[in-house]
Motif scaffolding. Structure first.
Motif, short mmCIF file in Angstrom:
data_model
loop_
_atom_site.label_atom_id
_atom_site.label_comp_id
_atom_site.label_asym_id
_atom_site.label_seq_id
_atom_site.Cartn_x
_atom_site.Cartn_y
_atom_site.Cartn_z
N TYR A 139 0.83 -1.21 0.00
CA TYR A 139 0.00 0.00 0.00
C TYR A 139 0.87 1.26 0.00
O TYR A 139 0.66 2.16 -0.81
N GLU A 140 1.83 1.32 0.90
CA GLU A 140 2.68 2.51 1.00
C GLU A 140 3.59 2.67 -0.22
O GLU A 140 3.92 3.78 -0.59
N THR A 141 3.98 1.57 -0.85
CA THR A 141 4.82 1.65 -2.03
C THR A 141 4.04 2.16 -3.23
O THR A 141 4.53 2.98 -4.01
N LEU A 142 2.79 1.71 -3.38
CA LEU A 142 2.00 2.09 -4.54
C LEU A 142 1.28 3.42 -4.38
O LEU A 142 0.89 4.04 -5.38
N LYS A 143 1.08 3.88 -3.16
CA LYS A 143 0.31 5.10 -2.92
C LYS A 143 0.83 6.32 -3.71
O LYS A 143 0.04 6.99 -4.37
N PRO A 144 2.13 6.63 -3.71
CA PRO A 144 2.57 7.79 -4.49
C PRO A 144 2.38 7.62 -5.99
O PRO A 144 2.06 8.58 -6.70
N HIS A 145 2.53 6.40 -6.48
CA HIS A 145 2.34 6.16 -7.92
C HIS A 145 0.88 6.34 -8.30
O HIS A 145 0.57 6.90 -9.35
N ILE A 146 -0.01 5.87 -7.47
CA ILE A 146 -1.44 6.01 -7.75
C ILE A 146 -1.85 7.48 -7.67
O ILE A 146 -2.61 7.97 -8.51
N GLN A 147 -1.34 8.21 -6.68
CA GLN A 147 -1.65 9.63 -6.58
C GLN A 147 -1.15 10.40 -7.80
O GLN A 147 -1.83 11.29 -8.31
N GLN A 160 -3.51 9.67 -10.60
CA GLN A 160 -4.77 10.38 -10.41
C GLN A 160 -4.64 11.84 -10.84
O GLN A 160 -5.56 12.39 -11.41
N THR A 185 -11.37 10.76 -8.10
CA THR A 185 -11.21 10.81 -6.65
C THR A 185 -12.46 11.44 -6.05
O THR A 185 -13.27 12.05 -6.74
#
Length: 137
Positions: free
Chosen positions: A114-122, A125, A134
């Protein structure tokens, strides 16, 4: 699943990528390369990844340790034999060790992914708001 307006967005996405690749100035390309290098450096296993991995393991274990007796109590209350016949308060912590040991790896993996992918997903977006809506206006 793929409605006409979604296909239009996907085509626009492809055209924007092609346009950016062809029309970028050398300065923009240099900035893009440094952004890619920063992204690559954050994707390597690092100290922060290990912190998240360990914190996730502890979080999952602490939740299971805190809620295990409550879950056992609830299960015994719902038993067709009745609360007392199914064990009452005796052995309410039986099996806690196995549950705690089993929850640590799953929670650690969940939190680290979750923490690894969060910046990529943001980032995705922000770049493609049509494809990744969002709740924020």
């Amino acid at each position: 699943f793929l409605k006409p307006h979604n296909l239009t967005a996907i085509n626009e996405l492809r055209m924007n990528d092609i346009h950016h690749d062809v029309a970028d100035s050398p300065k923009q390309r240099a900035n893009s390369k440094s952004d890619n290098q920063n992204a690559e450096s954050t994707s390597k296993p690092s100290e922060s990844f290990m912190k998240v991995l360990i914190a996730g393991g502890f979080a999952g274990t602490s939740v299971d340790v805190a809620l295990f007796p409550i879950d056992t109590f609830k299960t015994r209350l719902q038993s067709p034999k009745g609360f007392i016949a199914s064990g009452g308060f005796r052995g309410i912590y039986s099996g806690l060790g196995a549950a705690a040991v089993g929850s640590a790896p799953g929670a650690a993996i969940f939190f680290s992914v979750y923490e690894t992918l969060k910046p990529h997903i943001q980032q995705m977006q922000q770049r493609y708001p049509v494809l990744f809506p969002t709740a924020n206006p």
